[in-house]
Design a protein around this motif. Structure first.
Motif, short mmCIF file in Angstrom:
data_model
loop_
_atom_site.label_atom_id
_atom_site.label_comp_id
_atom_site.label_asym_id
_atom_site.label_seq_id
_atom_site.Cartn_x
_atom_site.Cartn_y
_atom_site.Cartn_z
N LEU A 221 -0.49 7.27 5.59
CA LEU A 221 -1.60 6.40 5.20
C LEU A 221 -1.89 5.38 6.29
CD1 LEU A 221 -3.47 5.45 2.81
CD2 LEU A 221 -1.60 3.89 2.19
N GLN B 86 3.58 7.28 -0.42
CA GLN B 86 3.63 8.07 0.80
C GLN B 86 3.77 7.13 1.99
OE1 GLN B 86 -0.94 8.95 0.40
NE2 GLN B 86 -0.39 9.47 2.49
N ALA C 169 0.82 -1.21 0.00
CA ALA C 169 0.00 0.00 0.00
C ALA C 169 0.86 1.26 0.00
CB ALA C 169 -0.93 0.00 1.22
N VAL C 170 1.89 1.26 0.82
CA VAL C 170 2.75 2.44 0.93
C VAL C 170 3.59 2.63 -0.32
CG1 VAL C 170 4.72 3.43 2.17
CG2 VAL C 170 2.81 2.47 3.44
N THR C 171 4.15 1.54 -0.84
CA THR C 171 4.97 1.64 -2.05
C THR C 171 4.14 2.11 -3.23
OG1 THR C 171 6.40 -0.15 -1.24
CG2 THR C 171 6.56 0.42 -3.56
N THR C 172 2.94 1.56 -3.37
CA THR C 172 2.06 1.95 -4.47
C THR C 172 1.64 3.41 -4.35
OG1 THR C 172 1.23 -0.31 -4.68
CG2 THR C 172 -0.11 1.46 -5.64
N GLY C 173 1.29 3.82 -3.13
CA GLY C 173 0.83 5.18 -2.92
C GLY C 173 1.95 6.21 -2.91
N GLY D 71 3.22 5.33 5.71
CA GLY D 71 2.00 4.85 6.33
C GLY D 71 2.29 3.92 7.48
N VAL E 127 -3.27 1.80 7.19
CA VAL E 127 -3.49 0.51 6.55
C VAL E 127 -4.02 -0.45 7.60
CG1 VAL E 127 -2.43 -1.40 5.30
CG2 VAL E 127 -1.63 0.95 4.91
#
Length: 247
Positions: free
Chosen positions: A209, A136, A130-134, A138, A211
């Motif tokens: 972010l 930013q 999630a963090v790598t894709t976004g 988290g 998660v």
């Protein structure tokens, strides 16, 4: 040539210099035994189960007599950093140690509590994705489910707090190395003693972010938490075995 995300490394940091006074133990809580291992050993093995993590820096007290006895049968390199008076000092020390072993400014760093041995590999990987894709930072977290009360100085209810947007912060918390280093340094410079890495990033103007992870990712803080952690570890082992048997 533009550096691609595939060339960016992932590292882990474990601040483990605390003494855990609320555990009422004569040794630091991270060295208490749980199902044949110390809590710290469990925690390190949970992080090491994620193959993308290149190395783990662990910040321990300078005169820690228990550290040399720890055993880690993991593929990643483990680096010892000197722990500080507060969590933020230990994390800064660990970040410096990672840099001395090849970590770069743009690499991702996952900071995880030493006393959270029940974190699931699937949750760590969910956070990383999630963090790598976004792009930013988290953290793992879970929504608040109970009614929340705000107390006054006399421990009487002052008001009921709206819980719909409240989350319990967990770890790991994941940020780019240089951004986290800068945020922690700035907070300390300004006299703002942060309690977790996300707080430092918030102080720097970022919005980490959230998660959602599992609620069994507990932090062992009091004596009764040991039995609960053992229960969760056993349940997780049973779930893994059931999944494997069903293949």
């Amino acid at each position: 040539m533009t550096r691609t995300s595939s060339l960016i490394n992932y590292w882990a940091v474990i601040p483990a210099a605390g003494v855990g006074k609320r555990m009422q133990s004569n040794i630091p809580k991270q060295y208490l035994r749980l199902q044949g291992r110390t809590i710290l050993e469990h925690t390190i093995h949970r992080l090491a189960a994620v193959s993308k993590i290149k190395g783990i820096a662990i910040a321990v007290a300078k005169q820690d007599p228990y550290w040399p006895e720890q055993q880690f049968d993991i593929p990643q390199s483990v680096f010892r950093a000197e722990g500080g008076d507060e969590r933020c000092h230990s994390v800064l020390s660990a970040l410096d140690t990672l840099q001395s072993h090849g970590a770069t400014a743009n690499d991702w760093v996952l900071v995880h509590d030493a006393a959270r041995p029940c974190v699931r590999r699937s949750d760590i990987e969910l956070l990383m994705d999630a963090v790598t894709t976004g792009g930013q930072g988290g953290l793992l977290a879970i929504p608040v489910r109970d009614t929340m009360k705000q107390a006054n100085n006399n421990l009487c209810v002052e008001q009921t707090v709206e819980r719909s947007h409240l989350w319990h912060a967990l770890t790991p918390q994941m940020f780019r190395l240089q951004e986290l280093l800068s945020a922690l340094t700035a907070a300390l410079r300004d006299g703002y003693l942060v309690t977790d890495e996300a707080s430092a990033m918030e102080y720097a103007g970022q919005q980490p972010l959230l998660v959602e992870g599992h609620s069994d990712n507990i932090k062992i803080t009091r004596p009764e938490d040991l039995a609960l952690a053992a229960f969760y570890l056993q349940n997780q082992d049973n779930e893994t075995q059931t999944f494997t048997d069903g293949q």
